[in-house]
Design a protein around this motif. Structure first.
Motif, PDB file in Angstrom:
ATOM      1  N   HIS A   1      16.244  -3.139   6.236  1.00  0.00           N
ATOM      2  CA  HIS A   1      16.790  -4.438   5.838  1.00  0.00           C
ATOM      3  C   HIS A   1      17.232  -4.417   4.378  1.00  0.00           C
ATOM      4  O   HIS A   1      18.309  -4.918   4.036  1.00  0.00           O
ATOM      5  N   ALA A   2      16.428  -3.822   3.517  1.00  0.00           N
ATOM      6  CA  ALA A   2      16.782  -3.723   2.099  1.00  0.00           C
ATOM      7  C   ALA A   2      18.068  -2.909   1.929  1.00  0.00           C
ATOM      8  O   ALA A   2      18.956  -3.278   1.141  1.00  0.00           O
ATOM      9  N   TYR A   3      18.176  -1.817   2.658  1.00  0.00           N
ATOM     10  CA  TYR A   3      19.385  -1.001   2.595  1.00  0.00           C
ATOM     11  C   TYR A   3      20.597  -1.805   3.051  1.00  0.00           C
ATOM     12  O   TYR A   3      21.655  -1.776   2.423  1.00  0.00           O
ATOM     13  N   PHE A   4      20.430  -2.563   4.136  1.00  0.00           N
ATOM     14  CA  PHE A   4      21.498  -3.406   4.641  1.00  0.00           C
ATOM     15  C   PHE A   4      21.935  -4.409   3.569  1.00  0.00           C
ATOM     16  O   PHE A   4      23.128  -4.600   3.337  1.00  0.00           O
ATOM     17  N   LEU A   5      20.969  -5.034   2.911  1.00  0.00           N
ATOM     18  CA  LEU A   5      21.295  -5.994   1.846  1.00  0.00           C
ATOM     19  C   LEU A   5      22.009  -5.314   0.681  1.00  0.00           C
ATOM     20  O   LEU A   5      22.940  -5.884   0.106  1.00  0.00           O
ATOM     21  N   MET A   6      21.561  -4.115   0.330  1.00  0.00           N
ATOM     22  CA  MET A   6      22.210  -3.388  -0.766  1.00  0.00           C
ATOM     23  C   MET A   6      23.665  -3.072  -0.416  1.00  0.00           C
ATOM     24  O   MET A   6      24.537  -3.146  -1.272  1.00  0.00           O
TER      25      MET A   6
ATOM     26  N   GLN B   1      25.520  -4.916   1.303  1.00  0.00           N
ATOM     27  CA  GLN B   1      26.237  -6.181   1.239  1.00  0.00           C
ATOM     28  C   GLN B   1      26.465  -6.635  -0.200  1.00  0.00           C
ATOM     29  O   GLN B   1      26.999  -7.711  -0.430  1.00  0.00           O
ATOM     30  N   GLY B   2      26.003  -5.841  -1.160  1.00  0.00           N
ATOM     31  CA  GLY B   2      26.257  -6.147  -2.558  1.00  0.00           C
ATOM     32  C   GLY B   2      25.111  -6.799  -3.292  1.00  0.00           C
ATOM     33  O   GLY B   2      25.299  -7.332  -4.386  1.00  0.00           O
ATOM     34  N   SER B   3      23.917  -6.775  -2.708  1.00  0.00           N
ATOM     35  CA  SER B   3      22.764  -7.293  -3.447  1.00  0.00           C
ATOM     36  C   SER B   3      22.563  -6.456  -4.696  1.00  0.00           C
ATOM     37  O   SER B   3      22.862  -5.269  -4.713  1.00  0.00           O
ATOM     38  N   GLY B   4      22.030  -7.061  -5.714  1.00  0.00           N
ATOM     39  CA  GLY B   4      21.899  -6.392  -7.007  1.00  0.00           C
ATOM     40  C   GLY B   4      20.739  -5.427  -7.111  1.00  0.00           C
ATOM     41  O   GLY B   4      20.734  -4.373  -6.512  1.00  0.00           O
TER      42      GLY B   4
ATOM     43  N   GLU C   1      14.317  -6.240  -6.522  1.00  0.00           N
ATOM     44  CA  GLU C   1      14.451  -7.619  -6.038  1.00  0.00           C
ATOM     45  C   GLU C   1      14.879  -7.631  -4.568  1.00  0.00           C
ATOM     46  O   GLU C   1      14.389  -8.435  -3.775  1.00  0.00           O
ATOM     47  N   THR C   2      15.766  -6.729  -4.200  1.00  0.00           N
ATOM     48  CA  THR C   2      16.209  -6.638  -2.812  1.00  0.00           C
ATOM     49  C   THR C   2      15.043  -6.261  -1.897  1.00  0.00           C
ATOM     50  O   THR C   2      14.878  -6.844  -0.824  1.00  0.00           O
ATOM     51  N   LEU C   3      14.229  -5.327  -2.337  1.00  0.00           N
ATOM     52  CA  LEU C   3      13.060  -4.937  -1.548  1.00  0.00           C
ATOM     53  C   LEU C   3      12.075  -6.099  -1.444  1.00  0.00           C
ATOM     54  O   LEU C   3      11.530  -6.370  -0.368  1.00  0.00           O
ATOM     55  N   ARG C   4      11.879  -6.821  -2.512  1.00  0.00           N
ATOM     56  CA  ARG C   4      10.997  -7.997  -2.503  1.00  0.00           C
ATOM     57  C   ARG C   4      11.516  -9.043  -1.500  1.00  0.00           C
ATOM     58  O   ARG C   4      10.744  -9.621  -0.736  1.00  0.00           O
ATOM     59  N   ILE C   5      12.819  -9.265  -1.490  1.00  0.00           N
ATOM     60  CA  ILE C   5      13.428 -10.203  -0.538  1.00  0.00           C
ATOM     61  C   ILE C   5      13.174  -9.738   0.899  1.00  0.00           C
ATOM     62  O   ILE C   5      12.808 -10.533   1.766  1.00  0.00           O
ATOM     63  N   SER C   6      13.351  -8.448   1.150  1.00  0.00           N
ATOM     64  CA  SER C   6      13.146  -7.907   2.492  1.00  0.00           C
ATOM     65  C   SER C   6      11.699  -8.057   2.948  1.00  0.00           C
ATOM     66  O   SER C   6      11.437  -8.427   4.092  1.00  0.00           O
ATOM     67  N   VAL C   7      10.760  -7.789   2.061  1.00  0.00           N
ATOM     68  CA  VAL C   7       9.338  -7.940   2.401  1.00  0.00           C
ATOM     69  C   VAL C   7       9.032  -9.396   2.713  1.00  0.00           C
ATOM     70  O   VAL C   7       8.363  -9.706   3.705  1.00  0.00           O
TER      71      VAL C   7
END
Length: 97
Positions: free
Chosen positions: A26-31, A33-36, A40-46
């Motif tokens: 999920h974190a990779y998917f968000l990255m 999509q242009g997540s910074g 923080e992206t990993l925290r969002i995924s968790v």
């Protein structure tokens, strides 16, 4: 962590590995999509994982897989791969597939 009690140490470790794979996917998917920031992206995924009903589904699926296959490698791995495919967070959580 598991909502369904897992008696086997190996099953519990599989559960942890599956959760890590799903969260990192999920974190990779968000990255992509242009997540910074990666942290923080990993925290969002968790947090999204914790807030979802995927926890219950993964725990129950791992328990069922070990009850059905024991520790028979090939059958168990096929089941685990199916569980991962069925519970991918990237599509489900971002696009609500």
């Amino acid at each position: 962590m598991p909502l369904v009690k897992l008696s086997s140490f190996i099953a519990y470790n599989f559960l942890i590995i599956l959760v890590c794979l799903l969260v990192f996917e999920h974190a990779y998917f968000l990255m992509q999509q242009g997540s910074g920031d990666w942290k923080e992206t990993l925290r969002i995924s968790v947090n999204k994982y914790k807030a979802s009903d995927i926890q219950t589904a993964i725990s129950a699926a791992v328990k069922a897989a070990f009850q059905q296959h024991g520790s028979k490698g090939a059958d168990l791995y096929e089941t685990i791969l199916r569980v991962i495919e069925e519970n991918k967070m990237g599509c489900q959580m971002v696009f609500m597939c």
